[in-house]
Design a protein around this motif. Structure first.
Motif, short mmCIF file in Angstrom:
data_model
loop_
_atom_site.label_atom_id
_atom_site.label_comp_id
_atom_site.label_asym_id
_atom_site.label_seq_id
_atom_site.Cartn_x
_atom_site.Cartn_y
_atom_site.Cartn_z
N GLN A 186 0.78 -1.19 -0.14
CA GLN A 186 0.09 0.00 -0.12
C GLN A 186 0.83 1.20 -0.18
O GLN A 186 0.30 2.43 -0.52
N ASP A 192 -3.82 7.93 -0.54
CA ASP A 192 -4.48 9.25 -1.46
C ASP A 192 -4.11 10.46 -0.69
O ASP A 192 -4.26 11.72 -1.13
N THR A 317 -10.61 1.29 -14.52
CA THR A 317 -9.59 0.37 -14.15
C THR A 317 -7.97 0.94 -14.48
O THR A 317 -7.06 0.27 -14.59
N SER A 322 -7.04 7.90 -10.96
CA SER A 322 -6.79 7.89 -9.56
C SER A 322 -7.94 7.21 -8.56
O SER A 322 -8.69 7.24 -9.11
N THR A 323 -7.33 6.86 -7.46
CA THR A 323 -8.18 6.35 -6.58
C THR A 323 -9.09 7.45 -6.12
O THR A 323 -10.43 7.20 -5.93
N LYS A 326 -11.93 7.54 -8.92
CA LYS A 326 -12.64 6.14 -8.72
C LYS A 326 -13.92 6.50 -7.55
O LYS A 326 -15.00 5.92 -7.69
N SER A 327 -13.17 6.90 -6.53
CA SER A 327 -14.15 6.99 -5.17
C SER A 327 -15.30 8.04 -5.39
O SER A 327 -16.36 7.83 -5.03
#
Length: 448
Positions: A186, A192, A317, A322-323, A326-327
């Motif tokens: 991670q 983030d 994907t 970026s995360t 997507k969130s």
């Protein structure tokens, strides 16, 4: 010198040569006095003894192919009854499993894991991380050809592709801390809370060079290219996780030194490999892109029409989505009925109807449009969207509350970086990334 003395010396020289030849013949006889089968059996016994000799077993970071994939740590504890206990960091399951192994004789001696265990996850052809490896899997093997021992390590080569695998003696901590490799994963992916941009910086003690750095978590592979004009060095490397950092293959070579072990610093999220004489390499964060392009200028007023489209089916994907992006998309989808999701976000520049962001949905929900004007920050090389109005294709509407958080990222008052990328995803369309200049928002788009 008298003739008889000459003969005396010649006779002595011939005798010495004869004795030397006898010794050499004796060595050769000792080397070849075993049949091939006897030599293989001797190697088999040697390997068997070695596998059983380490108190806590063996550890191998298996880079199946370091041109496309990273390293996977495996721990082995061999028993005399032909069983082996095994654990790996291939995925979140770091438990220990028992299976069987054999030391087999063929044209050479090999260690073969004969019943299914963690090592087989790397050799299953229907288990692949990216489309390019379809029907190839992770390019791994479960039969290792024995090539001897060196400095306490057992050396193997994979039967499948000849990749070298080295077994080093494991410790009790290796078994106890294997799950920490996934915690480190991670840190490599990046929180983030960290900036989106990364670089690899090397120094040989006097000269410093900088490279961009892009990491793919699904392949555990990083690409790093020089950002300096006229300096074309690249470092593409597989990445393996450790409890304290990462190990890379091939090594990052700096000042004639090969650096493979990078230690993690939680304070700034960096990874540093240190050599001697001031040599080091550091993977670290940057608050802005290493190279600011002029690509944003192609989307300003009076330019030809351009359309950039995020297509969820292909680009959600993408490694460059970026995360945070997507969130925010997930949050929007969570507010909609189950059959309705964001299918596309298309941004039109200089169309006959002006500039607008179209939010397109599945499930029959009509598109919504946010109209805007553009301006440029030429110092920071960003483009700015300024709100004009919202409409549903038939009439002006109030700003939809369920889109606010996602939409605000496009209308960041500090502007957006727009970059034309060199890679492709699924189709031949040119890829552009749109990135916030102040947050971790980055969305991947096709030029349509």
């Amino acid at each position: 010198m008298k003739i008889k003395n000459i003969y005396k010396y010649l006779f002595a020289a011939i005798l010495i040569l004869h004795l030397s030849a006898c010794n050499n013949n004796t060595d050769a006889e000792q080397l070849f006095n075993q049949t091939p089968t006897e030599r293989l059996n001797a190697q088999k016994s040697e390997l068997s003894e070695a596998l059983l000799a380490s108190q806590f077993g063996w550890k191998a970071v298996y880079f199946t192919d370091n041109t496309v994939l990273g390293g996977y740590t495996h721990l082995f504890k061999f028993a005399q009854d032909g069983t082996v206990e095994m654990a790996s960091d291939f995925d979140a399951d770091t438990d220990v499993y028992k299976s069987e192994y054999e030391i087999q004789l063929g044209s050479t001696v090999s260690l073969t894991f004969t019943t299914k265990n963690r090592i087989h996850l790397l050799s299953e052809s229907d288990n692949y991380p990216i489309p390019a490896l379809r029907a190839k899997g992770y390019l791994g093997d479960f039969q290792f050809l024995y090539y001897g021992q060196e400095n306490g390590e057992i050396i193997f080569k994979a039967n499948r592709n000849g990749t070298e695998i080295r077994f080093v003696k494991a410790t009790a901590d290796d078994w106890a801390n294997l799950s920490k490799n996934l915690v480190m994963e991670q840190n490599v992916i990046g929180s983030d809370e960290r900036p989106l941009f990364r670089l690899l910086e090397t120094t040989d003690g006097t000269t410093t060079h900088k490279f961009d750095f892009a990491f793919s978590e699904v392949t555990r592979f990083a690409e790093s290219n020089s950002i300096e004009s006229g300096y074309s060095i690249s470092y593409n490397m597989g990445v393996g996780y450790t409890p304290t950092g990462i190990v890379v293959s091939p090594a990052v070579e700096v000042g004639g030194q090969k650096l493979t072990n990078f230690v993690y610093n939680d304070a700034d999220g960096s990874f540093t490999a240190t050599g001697t004489g001031g040599v080091k390499a550091t993977i670290k964060y940057s608050n802005k892109p290493l190279i600011l392009t002029d690509d944003y200028k192609n989307f300003l007023d009076a330019k030809p029409q351009m359309v950039l489209g995020y297509i969820a089916a292909n680009l959600y994907t993408a490694p460059t989505t970026s995360t945070l992006a997507k969130s925010l998309i997930d949050e929007v989808n969570a507010t909609l009925p189950a059959n309705q999701k964001i299918s596309r976000v298309q941004i039109y520049f200089n169309s006959p109807y002006g500039n607008y962001v179209e939010y397109r949905f599945s499930g029959g929900k009509p598109s919504l449009y946010h109209n805007f004007t553009t301006s440029a920050d030429d110092t920071n090389k960003t483009i700015l969207f300024t709100h004009d109005s919202w409409d549903n294709g038939a009439a002006y509407i109030p700003a939809p509350a369920f889109l606010k958080k996602l939409d605000d990222e496009f209308f960041n008052p500090s502007g957006l970086y727009i970059k034309k990328e060199a890679f492709k995803i699924t189709y031949s369309n040119t890829i552009y990334t749109i990135t916030s200049s102040t947050s971790n928002f980055r969305i991947t788009t096709y030029q349509l």
